[in-house]
Structures are given as structure tokens and as C-alpha cells.
Write an enzyme that holds these catalytic residues in place. Structure first.
Site, PDB file in Angstrom:
ATOM      1  N   THR A 207       6.181   0.368   0.703  1.00  4.86           N
ATOM      2  CA  THR A 207       7.289  -0.461   1.288  1.00  4.86           C
ATOM      3  C   THR A 207       7.304  -1.659   0.513  1.00  4.86           C
ATOM      4  O   THR A 207       6.226  -2.513   0.649  1.00  4.86           O
ATOM      5  CB  THR A 207       7.250  -0.381   2.729  1.00  4.86           C
ATOM      6  OG1 THR A 207       6.927   1.125   3.125  1.00  4.86           O
ATOM      7  CG2 THR A 207       8.198  -1.173   3.388  1.00  4.86           C
TER       8      THR A 207
ATOM      9  N   HIS B 228       0.769  -1.109  -0.024  1.00  2.99           N
ATOM     10  CA  HIS B 228       0.102   0.003   0.241  1.00  2.99           C
ATOM     11  C   HIS B 228       0.779   1.073   0.029  1.00  2.99           C
ATOM     12  O   HIS B 228       1.913   1.182   0.249  1.00  2.99           O
ATOM     13  CB  HIS B 228      -0.986   0.070   1.279  1.00  2.99           C
ATOM     14  CG  HIS B 228      -0.150   0.228   2.570  1.00  2.99           C
ATOM     15  ND1 HIS B 228       0.522  -0.895   3.231  1.00  2.99           N
ATOM     16  CD2 HIS B 228       0.203   1.096   3.218  1.00  2.99           C
ATOM     17  CE1 HIS B 228       1.049  -0.803   4.094  1.00  2.99           C
ATOM     18  NE2 HIS B 228       0.971   0.576   4.211  1.00  2.99           N
TER      19      HIS B 228
ATOM     20  N   THR C 130       0.489   4.667   1.957  1.00  3.16           N
ATOM     21  CA  THR C 130       0.086   5.510   3.129  1.00  3.16           C
ATOM     22  C   THR C 130      -0.018   6.935   2.508  1.00  3.16           C
ATOM     23  O   THR C 130       0.752   7.502   2.023  1.00  3.16           O
ATOM     24  CB  THR C 130       0.756   5.243   4.361  1.00  3.16           C
ATOM     25  OG1 THR C 130       0.831   4.101   4.627  1.00  3.16           O
ATOM     26  CG2 THR C 130       0.103   5.966   5.431  1.00  3.16           C
TER      27      THR C 130
ATOM     28  N   HIS D 139       5.190   6.615  -1.407  1.00  2.00           N
ATOM     29  CA  HIS D 139       5.832   5.498  -1.478  1.00  2.00           C
ATOM     30  C   HIS D 139       5.068   4.113  -1.361  1.00  2.00           C
ATOM     31  O   HIS D 139       4.139   4.316  -0.578  1.00  2.00           O
ATOM     32  CB  HIS D 139       7.155   5.198  -0.839  1.00  2.00           C
ATOM     33  CG  HIS D 139       7.181   5.293   0.619  1.00  2.00           C
ATOM     34  ND1 HIS D 139       6.452   6.276   1.442  1.00  2.00           N
ATOM     35  CD2 HIS D 139       7.199   4.055   1.300  1.00  2.00           C
ATOM     36  CE1 HIS D 139       6.358   5.798   2.535  1.00  2.00           C
ATOM     37  NE2 HIS D 139       6.710   4.530   3.010  1.00  2.00           N
TER      38      HIS D 139
END
Length: 458
Positions: free
Chosen positions: A369, A287, A289, A367
Site C-alpha cells: 500500500t 510493507h 502483509t 501488494h
């Protein structure tokens, strides 16, 4: 007699026109319809009771149509969202007071996705909306069927129709979603009477009293704030991205220039470093965020949740674009390039939260992760990305180390590597929130090396 028949025909046509052309919300306050109905009643109730009853039945079913305005959710109307949902694993949790319109919304969603959805209604399990028993035993059969459905992979869209007023019950469902890797979407009917206990007393089929409804209402008035909001990658694209990430880490780990610069990773140069194991801890669902809320504890969380863009964007599909993959001694991640529409969901202070003394273009921290080293938190990935951008802004030296995975790989400093992708990777996502137990971190995948087939960068 002829005059009466003429009146009957005229009044029926007038009523039919009103029923077909106006919304129920308009009808309920229409003095014209009220007057018409009284006249129809006076003419037909005694002389033609069957006809009167049919007309009354037609009118009484109108509430099923008055949800149209309240149910303008992306799940039902946005073509891109509909396509994306079909490629995702989503658990839809409907919550609200009895009679507020949940069942109608649930059936609309089920019908829209009938080929790959499953609806579980608490009513069908005879679970009465009330303060649940201490052991929650009334949900045993429902939960058994729910788990069977997932273990057999009978549906990738599951809709749960219940009041969901009990926090403990919700946490059980959040654990269930984590176990089977479902994106959670919480929806509530937007009918005008959804919190009007006076109207709901007559609408709910459980015949709950006014007092019983008022006892349930406080738990449903407050919005549920997630641990964080974000764009959650669909199952199909998530699998592809994980494979791309694996290929990148494998090639980088075997890349000669990388092997010569391992001191930042705590190893001697020329040592063979298995980056898949090194970054063995990855998010349960990939995902991007937008806002970390900590279930409302973080300042500005409730204000963010109430923003018009957030409310309209919730449960909607968005296509994210990845422009680069990067690795540091702490994290492995993917850089996300946001569109103007997506920036409307991006907090103004997202970059300042972690680097208050630096100036970055809005959205620089966006971004995904892909993995972290042991005991490193996911939030570090965004900080590492800003470090790359900070070096770029300062005109810091970077070394072009050649080509891997079809793109150019550059070395910055202190073990920082960035691969510029030959073309942007497109990811379908759903904008929602991660929900779980307060004080408990979001689950991670890790501990075991997952073997995936080798692939090239998409």
C-alpha cells in the site's frame, strides 16, 4: 612420580580434545568427560590447585559457547540478511527468563553490527527482573538514553536486552518503534534450559529463587502474535519507493487522459486533482502483509505463526519484486510478484479471505500500500488489486493510454489505472511482524504533504 606426570599430561590432552571437539550440550551429558574430570580432580586438586582451578575455569566458561545451536538466526548467519539489516532501521527486542541466554545473543548481534548498532541492557541500569512498579519509574533512565540515541541517530540497529515479560512495557517499546519508524524484531534464546526454572535458578546472576522464576515464566511461555506478519521494506529502499510513488502520482494527476476520467473520484472531468493529497494517508513503514492476525484473534493466526517456514523465515531478509503500480478511487499500491520461497510464507486462503467466490493464483493479492483515500483502510489495496486481476482474467477491455514514468499506463474502468513497470523494482525487506496495542490501528503517515525530490521509476 613419573607415572603421575604422565597421567596428568594424558588426562589434560584428553580433556582438551573433548572441550574443543564437542558442543557443551554434548559435554554436559558425556560420561567420558565426567570420568575424566573426576580423575583430573583427584590428581591435581591437592598437588596442583592452581592448575586444577584453571581447568575448572575453562570448563565453566563453556556455557557461553553452547548458544551456537540455539542462535542460528538469520541476523547472524545469512549474508543477505546481514547486508539488508545494515540498510534498515530495526529494534531487536530480546525476551526470556533470566539466565536463558539473552545477554550472549545480544552481544553476538552487537558484535556483528558493531559499526551501526547500540545495545541497551536492563542489567546495566540495575533493573531487576520482577513485576515492575506501577509507574515504571525504573526504566526512566534507560528510556531517556534510548530516545537520545534515536534523536541523535547514533544507531540504526538497537538491541534491547531484558526479560520483557510485562505487556505494558512491551507496548511502550512498540510505541517507541512507531515514533522513530523502526522495524520490530522479537527474538528469544533457544537454549534447552530457557524455561527450566530449576537450571535457571543456578544460572541467573540476580540469584532469583525458584518461586520468583516460576512467577515470571507464564508471561514468557506464550508467543507474542503481531497485528500482522509481513515483509517490511528497508529504510533505504523505502525512501526510494516513496519517491517513485510520488513521481507516479504527480505525473498521473497531470496526465490528460486521467483528467478526462475523474468522475469516479468525485470530481468533474478536467479538474486538477492532486493525487498526493488525495492519497495522503500512507503506512508508517511500507510493507507487504502476509497474514493479518489481530494479535491472535483471527482464526488460523496461531497455526500460521507455528508454521516451520514462518519460524525459519522470521527476521530473515527477502528481496521482493514489484511489477506494476496502480491507482483506484480508494487506493494507490504496488503489485508484488512472489518467488517460490516467498510463497511458502503466503497463507493458502489469502485470496479467498476477501473474494471467496473467485479463483486466483496463489500470491495474487501480494501488494504494498502506497496510499489510501480518507477513511479507507489499507486492506482495501489488496482487494483493489484482485479486482484488476479479475478483469484481466475475464478478458475485460482495457485502454492503452500511452506512456508515463517510462512504462505503459492502462485504464480499466471506474477510475482504475495500472502502470506496467519497464523493469521490476527490487526491494530489500525483513520478514517480521507489526506489534502494537490491541484494539489500536497501525499508525499512518498523513496530514502533511512531504516534499521529496523528483525521481524516475527505478
Amino acid at each position: 612420580m613419573l607415572l603421575i606426570l604422565s597421567n596428568k599430561k594424558q588426562l589434560l590432552l584428553q580433556a582438551k580434545s573433548l572441550l574443543l571437539s564437542a558442543s557443551f550440550q554434548q559435554l554436559s551429558r558425556s560420561s567420558e568427560l565426567t570420568f575424566t574430570c573426576h580423575k583430573i580432580s583427584a590428581i591435581f586438586k591437592q598437588s596442583r590447585p592452581a592448575l586444577f582451578n584453571n581447568l575448572y575455569l575453562a570448563m565453566s566458561t563453556q556455557p557461553a559457547k553452547d548458544h551456537t545451536e540455539g542462535h542460528k538466526i538469520p541476523f547472524l548467519l545469512d549474508d543477505h540478511t546481514v547486508t539488508t539489516v545494515r540498510e534498515s532501521k530495526i529494534l531487536v527486542i530480546l525476551r526470556g527468563l533470566p539466565g536463558s541466554g539473552k545477554s550472549t545473543l545480544a552481544k553476538e548481534i552487537e558484535q556483528k553490527y558493531k559499526e551501526n548498532s547500540r545495545l541497551f541492557s536492563a542489567d546495566e541500569y540495575n533493573i531487576k527482573p520482577a513485576i515492575r512498579s506501577s509507574d515504571g519509574g525504573e526504566y526512566a533512565k534507560l528510556d531517556e538514553d534510548l530516545n537520545t540515541c534515536c534523536e541523535r541517530r547514533e544507531a540504526n540497529l538497537i538491541v534491547l536486552d531484558d526479560t520483557h515479560h510485562d505487556r505494558e512495557r512491551l507496548e511502550e517499546l512498540f510505541d517507541f518503534a512507531n515514533k522513530y519508524h523502526f522495524i520490530v524484531v522479537i527474538l528469544e534464546p533457544k537454549t534447552p534450559w530457557r524455561l527450566d526454572c530449576g537450571q535457571l535458578k543456578d544460572r541467573n546472576h540476580w540469584k532469583l529463587s525458584l518461586e520468583e522464576l516460576k512467577n515470571l515464566r507464564p508471561a514468557l511461555e506464550k508467543e507474542i502474535i503481531p497485528l500482522y506478519f509481513g515483509w517490511f521494506v528497508t529504510k533505504r529502499d523505502e525512501d526510494a519507493l516513496r519517491k517513485t510513488s510520488q513521481d507516479f502520482l504527480e505525473q498521473l494527476g497531470n496526465f490528460k487522459p486521467f483528467k478526462k476520467r475523474l468522475q469516479a473520484y468525485g470530481y468533474e472531468d478536467k479538474h486538477k486533482l492532486d493525487l498526493l493529497k488525495y492519497f495522503g494517508k500512507t503506512p508508517n513503514i511500507l510493507h507487504c502483509t502476509t497474514k493479518y492476525c489481530d494479535y491472535g484473534k483471527v482464526t488460523g493466526s496461531e497455526e500460521y505463526a507455528q508454521q516451520e517456514a514462518v519460524k525459519k523465515g522470521y527476521s530473515k531478509a527477502y528481496t521482493l519484486h514489484l511489477t506494476a503500480l496502480f491507482v483506484t478511487p480508494r487506493t494507490a499500491g504496488a503489485r508484488v510478484e512472489l518467488t517460490e520461497e516467498q510463497l511458502s510464507l503466503w497463507p493458502l486462503d489469502a485470496e479467498k479471505e476477501v473474494m471467496p467466490k473467485d479463483a486466483f493464483p496463489r500470491g495474487s493479492r501480494a501488494h504494498i500500500t502506497l496510499g489510501t483515500a480518507t477513511e479507507v483502510q489499507d486492506v482495501q489495496t489488496g482487494i483493489d488489486l484482485l479486482e484488476f486481476i479479475k478483469l484481466q482474467q475475464a478478458g475485460g477491455e482495457r485502454e492503452d493510454m500511452g506512456e508515463i514514468c517510462g512504462g505503459r499506463i492502462h485504464y480499466y474502468e471506474n477510475g482504475m489505472w495500472m502502470l506496467t513497470l519497464p523493469r521490476k523494482i527490487e526491494l530489500k525487506t525483513i520478514f517480521s511482524g507489526y506489534y502494537g496495542k490491541a484494539g489500536v490501528s497501525a499508525p499512518q503517515r498523513g496530514g502533511k504533504k512531504v516534499l521529496l525530490p523528483t525521481c524516475q521509476v527505478m
